[in-house]
Design a protein around this motif. Structure first.
Motif: not given
Length: 344
Positions: A202-215
């Motif tokens: 998720a981080a590699a897709l550019g998602i904010d670090p705060l949200y990377t765990a949500l998926p």
């Protein structure tokens, strides 16, 4: 204290506050069985919200999940199911031991298991003793456990003062269920650790670090949903005194109210782990296992404070309230010790 670490601790506090309050809307549901109420709230919290949030965050929803192999997703799902087993046993623990003893044993066990098992399995546990920060962090875990025990003691004093007893007190059965609940509830902590490849993707897709765990919650909570909803649906289908048709045949205004209250409760349940992800993202990687300790100890802290605000401790005497406040202070001290450990 480092601003990122402090914000991580505070976000864990916000998540725990949501966890401590989520059952309040459920208490206002009328003329519904627990199974129907829990299912409606669960569908919102374990299925609808994780999928909806992930659909908003991910540029290619199906592409993201299909990029992982079954061997990567299965442990995440099974640990979620493991948490689901603990969640069901939580209610049974309260039934046979009462609230205070049940919470004290179950939360105490899941706090220790969920916090320390991860570094133990990763072979990092001994390393924690080799640094001042590691030793302080472990001391914080111990202090948090003491705080949970003190708050549980306050709850026991409160129950005695109010003449409250467990529905079907059975020490042997209750202790077995409390241990099962404590161990299996830690599955959420294990699932978060197993889902790290999903967080990285998720981080590699550019998602904010705060949200990377949500998926990853789509998979984690999918496992929990399978166990919880399966349990409820089986009971609704097999118990003669339960009926979905009866529950949904109440007056229209009550039906709408019950659905909205159940969904609100489910939303508040989901938000505990929404903010858990925010807090987890702010904790240094070498101490990420400590997120579970912060969440569970703050859950006990917020539960006590919410009880005071709602005047649940009114007319129980000064001693139970004093013990409760002492336990809350110890939990706050534990959070500070952990924070200093991560800063060292």
């Amino acid at each position: 204290m480092n601003q990122a670490i402090l914000s991580g601790i505070l976000w864990h506090l916000v998540g725990a506050a949501s966890a401590a309050c989520f059952y309040a809307p459920f208490k206002k549901v009328r003329h519904w069985s627990w199974e129907t109420m829990w299912s409606v709230g669960g569908i919102a919290s374990w299925i609808v919200l994780p999928w909806a949030v992930s659909a908003v965050l991910l540029p290619n929803f199906w592409g993201y999940y299909s990029s992982f192999s079954l061997s990567q997703l299965l442990p995440v799902f099974l640990f979620g199911a493991m948490w689901g087993v603990g969640n069901i046993n939580y209610g049974l623990t309260m039934r046979y031991l009462g609230m205070s003893m049940g919470i004290g044993i179950a939360i105490g066990i899941t706090l220790v298991v969920g916090t320390l098992m991860t570094p133990l399995l990763q072979g990092r546990f001994v390393e924690l003793f080799s640094s001042a920060g590691g030793r302080l962090t472990l001391l914080g875990v111990l202090v948090a456990l003491i705080g949970v025990a003190i708050v549980s003691r306050a709850g026991l004093l409160k129950e005695r003062a109010m003449g409250i007893t467990a529905e079907e007190f059975n020490l042997k059965k209750g202790l077995v269920l409390a241990v099962i609940c404590g161990i299996f509830s830690a599955g959420m902590s294990f699932a978060m650790n197993a889902a790290k490849p999903m967080h990285d993707a998720a981080a590699a897709l550019g998602i904010d670090p705060l949200y990377t765990a949500l998926p990853s919650y789509v998979v984690i909570m999918g496992g929990g949903a399978l166990v919880n909803l399966g349990f409820c649906f089986i009971r609704l289908a097999t118990k003669s005194d339960l009926s979905v048709r009866k529950d949904f045949s109440v007056a229209k205004s009550m039906l709408i109210s019950n659905v909205l209250l159940s969904v609100l409760g489910g939303t508040m349940w989901y938000l505990q782990f929404f903010f858990y992800a925010w807090g987890h993202a702010r904790i240094p990687a070498e101490y990420d296992f400590i997120s579970w300790m912060l969440h569970m100890s703050f859950y006990v802290l917020c539960g006590g404070l919410v009880g005071l605000v709602l005047k649940e401790w009114k007319n129980v005497g000064r001693r139970p309230v004093s013990v409760l406040c002492g336990g809350c202070a110890v939990i706050i001290l534990a959070a500070n010790i952990v924070g200093m450990g991560m800063m060292s």
